[in-house]
Scaffold this active site. Sequence first.
Site, PDB file in Angstrom:
ATOM      1  N   LYS A  14       0.874  -1.301   0.146  1.00  0.00           N
ATOM      2  CA  LYS A  14       0.033  -0.198  -0.001  1.00  0.00           C
ATOM      3  C   LYS A  14       1.036   1.282  -0.033  1.00  0.00           C
ATOM      4  O   LYS A  14       1.851   1.260   0.455  1.00  0.00           O
ATOM      5  CB  LYS A  14      -0.931  -0.128   1.169  1.00  0.00           C
ATOM      6  CG  LYS A  14      -2.272   0.768   1.170  1.00  0.00           C
ATOM      7  CD  LYS A  14      -3.412   0.141   0.490  1.00  0.00           C
ATOM      8  CE  LYS A  14      -4.362   0.885   0.350  1.00  0.00           C
ATOM      9  NZ  LYS A  14      -5.699   0.096  -0.210  1.00  0.00           N
TER      10      LYS A  14
ATOM     11  N   GLY B 174     -24.606   2.720   2.686  1.00  0.00           N
ATOM     12  CA  GLY B 174     -23.979   3.336   1.622  1.00  0.00           C
ATOM     13  C   GLY B 174     -24.074   2.975   0.324  1.00  0.00           C
ATOM     14  O   GLY B 174     -24.101   1.752   0.006  1.00  0.00           O
TER      15      GLY B 174
HETATM   16  P1  NAD Z   1     -17.793   5.579  -2.241  1.00  0.00           P
HETATM   17  O1  NAD Z   1     -17.160   6.652  -1.578  1.00  0.00           O
HETATM   18  O2  NAD Z   1     -18.197   5.461  -3.736  1.00  0.00           O
HETATM   19  O3  NAD Z   1     -19.329   5.354  -1.491  1.00  0.00           O
HETATM   20  C1  NAD Z   1     -19.502   5.404  -0.164  1.00  0.00           C
HETATM   21  C2  NAD Z   1     -20.992   5.921   0.049  1.00  0.00           C
HETATM   22  O4  NAD Z   1     -21.146   5.830   1.419  1.00  0.00           O
HETATM   23  C3  NAD Z   1     -20.948   7.268  -0.260  1.00  0.00           C
HETATM   24  O5  NAD Z   1     -22.242   7.368  -0.948  1.00  0.00           O
HETATM   25  C4  NAD Z   1     -21.160   8.145   1.135  1.00  0.00           C
HETATM   26  O6  NAD Z   1     -22.038   9.218   1.211  1.00  0.00           O
HETATM   27  C5  NAD Z   1     -21.734   6.853   2.036  1.00  0.00           C
HETATM   28  N1  NAD Z   1     -21.558   7.272   3.353  1.00  0.00           N
HETATM   29  C6  NAD Z   1     -20.486   7.647   3.962  1.00  0.00           C
HETATM   30  N2  NAD Z   1     -20.686   7.760   5.366  1.00  0.00           N
HETATM   31  C7  NAD Z   1     -21.910   6.989   5.656  1.00  0.00           C
HETATM   32  C8  NAD Z   1     -22.619   6.679   6.710  1.00  0.00           C
HETATM   33  N3  NAD Z   1     -22.134   6.865   8.085  1.00  0.00           N
HETATM   34  N4  NAD Z   1     -23.706   6.036   6.505  1.00  0.00           N
HETATM   35  C9  NAD Z   1     -24.277   5.991   5.473  1.00  0.00           C
HETATM   36  N5  NAD Z   1     -23.808   6.220   4.299  1.00  0.00           N
HETATM   37  C10 NAD Z   1     -22.273   6.903   4.182  1.00  0.00           C
HETATM   38  O7  NAD Z   1     -16.902   4.396  -1.877  1.00  0.00           O
HETATM   39  P2  NAD Z   1     -17.063   2.829  -2.771  1.00  0.00           P
HETATM   40  O8  NAD Z   1     -16.175   2.665  -3.429  1.00  0.00           O
HETATM   41  O9  NAD Z   1     -18.536   2.405  -2.900  1.00  0.00           O
HETATM   42  O10 NAD Z   1     -16.628   1.949  -1.377  1.00  0.00           O
HETATM   43  C11 NAD Z   1     -17.323   1.505  -0.063  1.00  0.00           C
HETATM   44  C12 NAD Z   1     -16.592   0.915   0.718  1.00  0.00           C
HETATM   45  O11 NAD Z   1     -16.038  -0.451   0.247  1.00  0.00           O
HETATM   46  C13 NAD Z   1     -15.174   1.473   1.379  1.00  0.00           C
HETATM   47  O12 NAD Z   1     -15.048   1.023   2.462  1.00  0.00           O
HETATM   48  C14 NAD Z   1     -14.303   0.896   0.555  1.00  0.00           C
HETATM   49  O13 NAD Z   1     -13.009   1.062   1.112  1.00  0.00           O
HETATM   50  C15 NAD Z   1     -14.884  -0.520   0.259  1.00  0.00           C
HETATM   51  N6  NAD Z   1     -14.279  -1.352  -1.007  1.00  0.00           N
HETATM   52  C16 NAD Z   1     -14.602  -0.858  -2.073  1.00  0.00           C
HETATM   53  C17 NAD Z   1     -14.256  -1.295  -3.155  1.00  0.00           C
HETATM   54  C18 NAD Z   1     -14.454  -0.738  -4.742  1.00  0.00           C
HETATM   55  O14 NAD Z   1     -14.258  -1.438  -5.525  1.00  0.00           O
HETATM   56  N7  NAD Z   1     -14.702   0.347  -4.728  1.00  0.00           N
HETATM   57  C19 NAD Z   1     -13.252  -2.567  -2.987  1.00  0.00           C
HETATM   58  C20 NAD Z   1     -13.263  -3.069  -1.759  1.00  0.00           C
HETATM   59  C21 NAD Z   1     -13.743  -2.307  -0.571  1.00  0.00           C
END
Ligand code: NAD
Length: 348
Positions: A78, A178
């Site tokens: 990372k 989310g």
């Molecule tokens: P993103 O930033 O696109 O979406 C996150 C969403 O959560 C946003 O819409 C935000 O408004 C909402 N949010 C934030 N705090 C909140 C709360 N307290 N209650 C409700 N909603 C809330 O992120 P993402 O890419 O969709 O990823 C989501 C999670 O999954 C993260 O933890 C990320 O690390 C993990 N993740 C993502 C991927 C990927 O492919 N994008 C892969 C593995 C893990």
Amino acid sequence: MLTRLAISTHEEVYRVEDRESGLRGFIALHSTRLGPAAGGLRMRTYEGDDAALEDVLNLSRGMSYKNAAAGLPLGGGKAVILGDPDHAKTPALLRAMGRAINRLQGRYWTAEDMGMSPEDMAELSRETRFVAGLNSGTHASGDPSPVTARGVLGAMRAGAAQLWGTQNLSGRHVAVQGLGHVGWHLCHLLHESGAKLSVADMNPAHVASTVREYGATMVDPRSIHAVDADIFAPCAIGGVLNPRSIPEIRARMVCGAANNQLASPEDAERLRARDILYLPDYVANGGGIVNVAAEILRIAPRAPWVDERLDAMQARMAHILARASGEGVSPAMIADRLVEEQLLQVAV
Ligand code: NAD
């Protein structure tokens, strides 16, 4: 400037500095036992160097586990940059990071993480070829989120088979926390599978479109974890499974995309004591790294390879759940144990 730090838990750790562009950051290679260390580049404000270093050490270790659990020939790494991505991110800063990554000669591969976009990856790629998550190019993998959502759905099916004797999610009620990149795609797949949705997000526009498109019920973000649903799917932030939230969870299963859902390792046991099936996050959300791995490993054609890996991840989750049930321990404990055994089996 790349300065090596001696940290016994990790194979290689570097402080990265470039005066001209203002770059300050770290690169950590936790393990290259299974292959080159792979994991995203994160940019955010930190309280200081110590906080950034702690983050990169934890995240790179987590990537070793995630990559191994996804069955990939990749180790864990990372990188982090200290600073506000909205104000401090410049092409010069990104290119300085690209040069630092290039000096590691492929022992570390980077990709997007928090605060980074495919355009930023393109900027890095002007200095190094050890970058994935690009939007264009022969093997470009683009946005990993749809594949992450497919992986989470597969994990939920494994959990459903364990709890209810069928993988079928039709009629199941899922509370999704989310609705960003992954949460939105997950809602789409669940809706197609006949599931009923309750949803919450801090962004009202995300909620409104999910209600409109998938007939979801809107829930206050403060109480989405406590909805009387079959499955709670954390897809927003980490630490949502903690001593305060766990007693309020009414779902029988927790399975979502968010990283580091457990506030502490003991919370896995708290969930088990309440008879809530917690599907280890890094096993459930490995679809994204599978997508990126296809780019790193130059796989063509990618679709059948990705499908095969997602099927294998679902089978692994089923195996973890069966073993956890047989041994009367949390699935999180079994998942960690399997990875540690896997890493030990590889000759150094
Ligand atoms: P993103 O930033 O696109 O979406 C996150 C969403 O959560 C946003 O819409 C935000 O408004 C909402 N949010 C934030 N705090 C909140 C709360 N307290 N209650 C409700 N909603 C809330 O992120 P993402 O890419 O969709 O990823 C989501 C999670 O999954 C993260 O933890 C990320 O690390 C993990 N993740 C993502 C991927 C990927 O492919 N994008 C892969 C593995 C893990």
